[in-house]
Motif scaffolding. Structure first.
Motif, PDB file in Angstrom:
ATOM      1  N   ILE A   1       0.842  -1.195   0.000  1.00 21.31           N
ATOM      2  CA  ILE A   1       0.000   0.000   0.000  1.00 21.31           C
ATOM      3  C   ILE A   1       0.877   1.245   0.000  1.00 21.31           C
ATOM      4  CG2 ILE A   1      -1.720   1.310   1.322  1.00 21.31           C
ATOM      5  CD1 ILE A   1      -2.503  -1.397   2.618  1.00 21.31           C
ATOM      6  N   PHE A   2       0.440   2.270  -0.718  1.00 22.81           N
ATOM      7  CA  PHE A   2       1.091   3.574  -0.676  1.00 22.81           C
ATOM      8  C   PHE A   2       0.081   4.559  -0.101  1.00 22.81           C
ATOM      9  CE2 PHE A   2       3.326   7.040  -3.416  1.00 22.81           C
ATOM     10  CZ  PHE A   2       4.079   7.443  -2.322  1.00 22.81           C
ATOM     11  N   ASP A   3       0.374   5.116   1.067  1.00 25.13           N
ATOM     12  CA  ASP A   3      -0.492   6.091   1.735  1.00 25.13           C
ATOM     13  C   ASP A   3       0.067   7.486   1.449  1.00 25.13           C
ATOM     14  OD1 ASP A   3      -2.199   7.512   3.362  1.00 25.13           O
ATOM     15  OD2 ASP A   3      -1.686   6.427   5.204  1.00 25.13           O
ATOM     16  N   VAL A   4      -0.521   8.168   0.478  1.00 21.78           N
ATOM     17  CA  VAL A   4      -0.040   9.455  -0.008  1.00 21.78           C
ATOM     18  C   VAL A   4      -0.661  10.557   0.847  1.00 21.78           C
ATOM     19  CG1 VAL A   4       0.087  10.972  -2.013  1.00 21.78           C
ATOM     20  CG2 VAL A   4       0.103   8.486  -2.333  1.00 21.78           C
ATOM     21  N   GLY A   5       0.191  11.342   1.503  1.00 18.53           N
ATOM     22  CA  GLY A   5      -0.308  12.344   2.441  1.00 18.53           C
ATOM     23  C   GLY A   5      -0.744  11.660   3.725  1.00 18.53           C
ATOM     24  N   CYS A   6       0.138  10.832   4.280  1.00 22.46           N
ATOM     25  CA  CYS A   6      -0.221   9.946   5.407  1.00 22.46           C
ATOM     26  C   CYS A   6      -0.333  10.650   6.745  1.00 22.46           C
ATOM     27  CB  CYS A   6       0.783   8.803   5.508  1.00 22.46           C
ATOM     28  SG  CYS A   6       2.433   9.310   6.046  1.00 22.46           S
ATOM     29  N   GLY A   7      -0.093  11.962   6.806  1.00 23.79           N
ATOM     30  CA  GLY A   7      -0.177  12.658   8.087  1.00 23.79           C
ATOM     31  C   GLY A   7       0.883  12.134   9.034  1.00 23.79           C
ATOM     32  N   ASN A   8       0.471  11.738  10.217  1.00 24.74           N
ATOM     33  CA  ASN A   8       1.427  11.217  11.198  1.00 24.74           C
ATOM     34  C   ASN A   8       1.648   9.708  11.071  1.00 24.74           C
ATOM     35  OD1 ASN A   8      -0.862  10.107  12.280  1.00 24.74           O
ATOM     36  ND2 ASN A   8      -0.882  11.366  14.117  1.00 24.74           N
ATOM     37  N   GLY A   9       1.069   9.077  10.089  1.00 25.52           N
ATOM     38  CA  GLY A   9       1.289   7.650   9.859  1.00 25.52           C
ATOM     39  C   GLY A   9       0.349   6.731  10.613  1.00 25.52           C
ATOM     40  N   GLU A  10      -0.629   7.288  11.305  1.00 22.50           N
ATOM     41  CA  GLU A  10      -1.541   6.465  12.115  1.00 22.50           C
ATOM     42  C   GLU A  10      -2.216   5.352  11.316  1.00 22.50           C
ATOM     43  OE1 GLU A  10      -3.979   8.281  15.722  1.00 22.50           O
ATOM     44  OE2 GLU A  10      -4.152   9.484  13.900  1.00 22.50           O
ATOM     45  N   ILE A  11      -2.744   5.690  10.148  1.00 20.68           N
ATOM     46  CA  ILE A  11      -3.445   4.684   9.350  1.00 20.68           C
ATOM     47  C   ILE A  11      -2.458   3.649   8.837  1.00 20.68           C
ATOM     48  CG2 ILE A  11      -4.751   4.302   7.217  1.00 20.68           C
ATOM     49  CD1 ILE A  11      -6.244   6.908   7.818  1.00 20.68           C
ATOM     50  N   ALA A  12      -1.268   4.086   8.411  1.00 24.82           N
ATOM     51  CA  ALA A  12      -0.236   3.149   7.942  1.00 24.82           C
ATOM     52  C   ALA A  12       0.104   2.138   9.037  1.00 24.82           C
ATOM     53  CB  ALA A  12       1.013   3.913   7.508  1.00 24.82           C
ATOM     54  N   PHE A  13       0.336   2.615  10.257  1.00 24.74           N
ATOM     55  CA  PHE A  13       0.668   1.703  11.358  1.00 24.74           C
ATOM     56  C   PHE A  13      -0.500   0.781  11.683  1.00 24.74           C
ATOM     57  CE2 PHE A  13       4.147   4.697  12.171  1.00 24.74           C
ATOM     58  CZ  PHE A  13       5.183   3.785  12.338  1.00 24.74           C
ATOM     59  N   TRP A  14      -1.713   1.299  11.675  1.00 29.64           N
ATOM     60  CA  TRP A  14      -2.870   0.467  11.966  1.00 29.64           C
ATOM     61  C   TRP A  14      -3.011  -0.647  10.927  1.00 29.64           C
ATOM     62  CZ3 TRP A  14      -7.395  -1.422  10.137  1.00 29.64           C
ATOM     63  CH2 TRP A  14      -8.285  -1.946  11.072  1.00 29.64           C
ATOM     64  N   LEU A  15      -2.851  -0.304   9.641  1.00 26.05           N
ATOM     65  CA  LEU A  15      -2.979  -1.303   8.572  1.00 26.05           C
ATOM     66  C   LEU A  15      -1.887  -2.374   8.666  1.00 26.05           C
ATOM     67  CD1 LEU A  15      -3.902   1.053   5.622  1.00 26.05           C
ATOM     68  CD2 LEU A  15      -5.398  -0.651   6.692  1.00 26.05           C
ATOM     69  N   ALA A  16      -0.685  -1.977   9.037  1.00 26.13           N
ATOM     70  CA  ALA A  16       0.404  -2.950   9.182  1.00 26.13           C
ATOM     71  C   ALA A  16       0.162  -3.850  10.389  1.00 26.13           C
ATOM     72  CB  ALA A  16       1.742  -2.228   9.309  1.00 26.13           C
ATOM     73  N   GLU A  17      -0.104  -3.260  11.528  1.00 30.54           N
ATOM     74  CA  GLU A  17      -0.276  -4.022  12.775  1.00 30.54           C
ATOM     75  C   GLU A  17      -1.505  -4.924  12.763  1.00 30.54           C
ATOM     76  OE1 GLU A  17       1.498  -4.735  15.302  1.00 30.54           O
ATOM     77  OE2 GLU A  17       2.232  -3.000  16.358  1.00 30.54           O
ATOM     78  N   ASN A  18      -2.619  -4.411  12.262  1.00 30.60           N
ATOM     79  CA  ASN A  18      -3.882  -5.142  12.361  1.00 30.60           C
ATOM     80  C   ASN A  18      -4.202  -6.010  11.158  1.00 30.60           C
ATOM     81  OD1 ASN A  18      -5.186  -4.139  14.988  1.00 30.60           O
ATOM     82  ND2 ASN A  18      -4.428  -2.293  14.010  1.00 30.60           N
ATOM     83  N   CYS A  19      -3.592  -5.725  10.022  1.00 30.53           N
ATOM     84  CA  CYS A  19      -3.936  -6.449   8.797  1.00 30.53           C
ATOM     85  C   CYS A  19      -2.737  -7.090   8.109  1.00 30.53           C
ATOM     86  CB  CYS A  19      -4.626  -5.500   7.813  1.00 30.53           C
ATOM     87  SG  CYS A  19      -6.043  -4.632   8.509  1.00 30.53           S
ATOM     88  N   GLY A  20      -1.526  -6.796   8.570  1.00 28.04           N
ATOM     89  CA  GLY A  20      -0.335  -7.404   8.001  1.00 28.04           C
ATOM     90  C   GLY A  20       0.148  -6.800   6.696  1.00 28.04           C
ATOM     91  N   HIS A  21      -0.348  -5.622   6.326  1.00 30.69           N
ATOM     92  CA  HIS A  21       0.060  -4.979   5.078  1.00 30.69           C
ATOM     93  C   HIS A  21       1.454  -4.367   5.214  1.00 30.69           C
ATOM     94  CE1 HIS A  21      -3.983  -5.408   3.537  1.00 30.69           C
ATOM     95  NE2 HIS A  21      -4.487  -4.722   4.549  1.00 30.69           N
ATOM     96  N   THR A  22       2.128  -4.211   4.092  1.00 31.83           N
ATOM     97  CA  THR A  22       3.340  -3.391   4.010  1.00 31.83           C
ATOM     98  C   THR A  22       2.895  -2.043   3.464  1.00 31.83           C
ATOM     99  OG1 THR A  22       4.769  -5.295   3.638  1.00 31.83           O
ATOM    100  CG2 THR A  22       5.618  -3.137   2.954  1.00 31.83           C
ATOM    101  N   VAL A  23       3.148  -0.983   4.229  1.00 35.52           N
ATOM    102  CA  VAL A  23       2.626   0.333   3.891  1.00 35.52           C
ATOM    103  C   VAL A  23       3.764   1.347   3.782  1.00 35.52           C
ATOM    104  CG1 VAL A  23       0.975   2.145   4.508  1.00 35.52           C
ATOM    105  CG2 VAL A  23       0.540  -0.225   5.212  1.00 35.52           C
ATOM    106  N   TYR A  24       3.822   2.012   2.644  1.00 36.11           N
ATOM    107  CA  TYR A  24       4.707   3.148   2.456  1.00 36.11           C
ATOM    108  C   TYR A  24       3.856   4.392   2.675  1.00 36.11           C
ATOM    109  CZ  TYR A  24       8.338   0.327   0.184  1.00 36.11           C
ATOM    110  OH  TYR A  24       9.326  -0.581  -0.087  1.00 36.11           O
ATOM    111  N   GLY A  25       4.354   5.335   3.460  1.00 36.33           N
ATOM    112  CA  GLY A  25       3.623   6.575   3.690  1.00 36.33           C
ATOM    113  C   GLY A  25       4.534   7.774   3.501  1.00 36.33           C
ATOM    114  N   VAL A  26       3.996   8.812   2.893  1.00 33.43           N
ATOM    115  CA  VAL A  26       4.778  10.037   2.695  1.00 33.43           C
ATOM    116  C   VAL A  26       3.943  11.249   3.077  1.00 33.43           C
ATOM    117  CG1 VAL A  26       4.149  10.274   0.256  1.00 33.43           C
ATOM    118  CG2 VAL A  26       6.257  11.295   1.073  1.00 33.43           C
TER     119      VAL A  26
END
Length: 188
Positions: free
Chosen positions: A22-47
């Protein structure tokens, strides 16, 4: 606690049925990226340019119970990722870009960053009803504008819905938020 509202959760559940890149464009503080990785096992790039990290390089977080997060302090306008993604998220991004030309450019780039058949999940403010001077002259892309541009870039709409959000930050006003999911159909 989930770092998003029920509308964003509905969008994410539709967009992310399996573990993916997943690429989270405009991820803010990364909260959604961390949630998706921790709870769903995704690899998330955020900028995002507001991340409290040194500018311009990827910072990996791999000590999560599942998934992985890579974050960069940077501007999405100048970014060229090395990967194509299964899903690109642009949540709350379009209305902050400043104008029609910037939105058109960003929509094209979002599509370029996806693999063929990948999902593109967006949310943005399409209008504001306010008596505050702070909101005059702010460009809010309409739903039709975004639908038309993404169709031109080879994306097909999967689902869309709206929600009115009333809040008092900057004076009481109402935003029309659009939530939408597209599938990219390009082959290059």
């Amino acid at each position: 606690m989930k770092p998003f509202n029920a509308h964003t959760e509905r969008l994410l559940r539709a967009a992310l049925p399996r573990t993916c890149l997943i690429f989270d464009v405009g991820c803010g503080n990364g909260e959604i990226a961390f949630w998706l990785a921790e709870n769903c096992g995704h690899t998330v790039y955020g900028v995002d340019p507001r991340l409290p990290l040194p500018r311009g390089y990827w910072h990996s977080v791999t000590d999560l119970s599942r998934g992985e997060v890579r974050l960069m302090n940077g501007h999405v306008e100048s970014l060229n990722p090395d990967h194509k993604f299964d899903c690109v998220l642009a949540l709350g991004l379009l209305h902050s870009l400043g104008g029609r030309g910037a939105v058109d450019t960003m929509l094209g780039r979002l599509c370029q960053w996806t693999k063929p058949g990948a999902l593109l999940a967006l949310s943005w403010l399409s209008s504001t009803r306010s008596s505050s001077k702070r909101h005059y002259g702010v460009y809010h892309p309409t739903e039709d504008e975004v639908l038309s541009r993404l169709a031109n870039f080879g994306a097909s709409l999967q689902c869309t819905w709206n929600a009115d959000i009333i809040h008092s930050d900057g004076g009481t006003h109402c935003h029309r938020a659009v939530y939408a999911l597209w599938r990219t159909e390009h082959t290059t």
